[in-house]
Design an enzyme around this catalytic site. Structure first.
Site, short mmCIF file in Angstrom:
data_model
loop_
_atom_site.label_atom_id
_atom_site.label_comp_id
_atom_site.label_asym_id
_atom_site.label_seq_id
_atom_site.Cartn_x
_atom_site.Cartn_y
_atom_site.Cartn_z
N GLU A 35 1.01 -1.10 0.02
CA GLU A 35 -0.11 0.40 -0.12
C GLU A 35 0.68 1.22 0.25
O GLU A 35 0.77 2.47 -0.78
CB GLU A 35 -0.89 0.30 1.22
CG GLU A 35 -1.84 -1.16 0.91
CD GLU A 35 -1.29 -2.90 1.77
OE1 GLU A 35 -1.97 -3.61 2.03
OE2 GLU A 35 0.00 -2.44 2.50
N TYR A 104 8.94 -11.47 9.43
CA TYR A 104 8.86 -11.37 10.48
C TYR A 104 8.28 -9.93 11.61
O TYR A 104 7.96 -8.75 11.54
CB TYR A 104 10.53 -10.75 11.94
CG TYR A 104 11.64 -12.16 11.28
CD1 TYR A 104 11.66 -12.62 12.13
CD2 TYR A 104 12.22 -11.97 9.65
CE1 TYR A 104 12.56 -13.93 11.62
CE2 TYR A 104 13.18 -12.96 9.38
CZ TYR A 104 13.18 -13.91 10.19
OH TYR A 104 13.94 -14.69 10.39
N ARG A 105 6.70 -10.10 11.25
CA ARG A 105 5.59 -9.43 11.23
C ARG A 105 4.52 -10.01 12.35
O ARG A 105 3.77 -9.37 12.55
CB ARG A 105 4.93 -9.49 10.46
CG ARG A 105 4.64 -10.48 8.55
CD ARG A 105 4.22 -10.66 7.56
NE ARG A 105 3.79 -8.97 7.27
CZ ARG A 105 2.79 -8.53 5.78
NH1 ARG A 105 3.47 -9.50 5.30
NH2 ARG A 105 2.53 -7.44 5.32
N LEU A 225 -0.73 -9.12 -16.73
CA LEU A 225 0.16 -9.75 -17.29
C LEU A 225 1.72 -9.80 -17.55
O LEU A 225 2.82 -10.65 -18.53
CB LEU A 225 -0.18 -10.50 -18.80
CG LEU A 225 -1.56 -10.46 -19.02
CD1 LEU A 225 -2.66 -9.76 -20.66
CD2 LEU A 225 -2.60 -11.69 -18.86
N ALA A 255 6.77 -4.37 -8.97
CA ALA A 255 5.68 -4.55 -10.43
C ALA A 255 4.82 -4.17 -10.24
O ALA A 255 4.08 -3.00 -10.40
CB ALA A 255 6.87 -5.00 -10.90
N ASP A 257 2.80 -2.91 -7.55
CA ASP A 257 2.09 -2.34 -7.20
C ASP A 257 1.99 -0.69 -8.10
O ASP A 257 1.65 0.23 -8.12
CB ASP A 257 3.22 -2.14 -5.74
CG ASP A 257 2.89 -3.13 -4.72
OD1 ASP A 257 1.87 -3.34 -4.78
OD2 ASP A 257 4.39 -3.15 -3.32
#
Length: 315
Positions: A35, A104-105, A225, A255, A257
């Protein structure tokens, strides 16, 4: 505000050399987050953008906030969580293949976002609310936050943009499919890839995937694509738009995003469907030229030069 988005951003540690991480001694630090990548991409293209999340009350959280703010993105609604840490991600690189990633979240500050953390008045100011399928995978409260944000957007005439962005390291296909399809039903613009079409719909042909999402109520479908470009459609038309060749790909992460940022920039500029796709393909291609998730995202002038809309003046 032209676009608002929210989701987890992490501190990314890129290895200074290739090979298994146990043999890597040096890393360089940057940020990662689908985001925030889209937000930064749009800000560089000249748009007014806001991003928010929850960050730990730690140096990593302060680094993320300062970095995104430094890119011209509004971070005024970011919350600080004194109880939980900011998430981290490490990349592992080998020659000529996409990097491995290690998260690591678990129980990060962002995973503990709740609907109460939303600023309804802030979301109302946007033309577009952009979401990804990563946020609802983080936790039940994050999932509830996504659906509440969608409701706010729908109640106030804000366009909903959605990138399914399936992360099977975070949840299973059986858990992801019904949640992501429910979000898709509320989306005005959706950015699936072929793999996501297979997972969500059991379909592989772009035309079939597009029709299925249109039948759900989506207004614009932009199917990624890869190097071939994209297939874009609405209820009245559908077309393939060629990608831009890249001789030496450095890093494909980010890419997609970049593609979303380029397409949404086209929407905000009231461009045609094919022109939106050209912007999307251009930004997505340029993102692969640089190592890092958001470092290769172009300015508006750089994009126009890359896709041949204006002439580059070298000196």
């Amino acid at each position: 505000m032209e676009l608002i988005t929210f989701g987890e951003s992490m501190v990314l540690f890129n290895p200074g050399s290739k090979g298994p991480l146990r043999y890597v001694n040096n890393f360089y630090k940057t940020i990662a987050g689908a985001e925030s990548n889209v937000a930064i991409g749009l800000a560089r293209l000249g748009h007014e953008v806001g991003w928010f999340s929850k960050l730990g009350d730690d140096e990593f959280g302060r680094y993320i906030k300062a970095t995104i703010r430094g890119e011209g993105v509004d971070v005024s609604r970011v919350r600080t969580d004194p109880q939980n840490n900011t998430g981290l991600i490490f990349k592992e690189r080998f020659a000529h293949v996409n990097p491995n990633v290690y998260y690591y979240r678990k129980n990060s500050a962002a995973a503990n976002i709740t609907p109460e953390d939303l600023d309804e008045e802030y979301i109302k100011t946007a033309k577009i609310l952009h979401l990804t399928g990563i946020t609802p995978a983080l936790s039940q409260s994050a999932r509830e936050t996504v659906f509440r944000a969608i409701q706010i957007a729908k109640d106030n005439g804000v366009l909903v943009s959605f990138d399914p962005n399936i992360r099977l390291k975070l949840w299973s296909v059986n858990e992801a499919r019904p949640v992501l399809l429910k979000i898709a039903e509320s989306a005005d613009v959706i950015f699936p890839g072929i793999d996501e079409g297979k997972i969500l719909l059991g379909m592989e042909k772009p035309e079939e995937i597009a029709k299925a999402f249109i039948d759900m109520g989506c207004k614009i479908i932009a199917i990624k694509l890869g190097k071939e470009g994209c297939y874009v459609a609405n209820k009245d038309q559908g077309e393939y738009v060629a990608g831009y060749p890249v001789d030496e790909v450095e890093d494909t992460v980010g890419a997609g995003d970049g593609y979303a940022a380029g397409f949404l920039s086209g929407i905000l500029r009231n461009l045609s469907l094919s022109e939106c796709a050209q912007y999307a393909n251009g930004v997505g291609a340029m993102a692969t030229l640089v190592s890092g998730d958001m470092e290769g995202l172009p300015t508006y002038l750089q994009l126009l030069e890359f896709i041949g809309k204006t002439e580059h003046i070298d000196r």
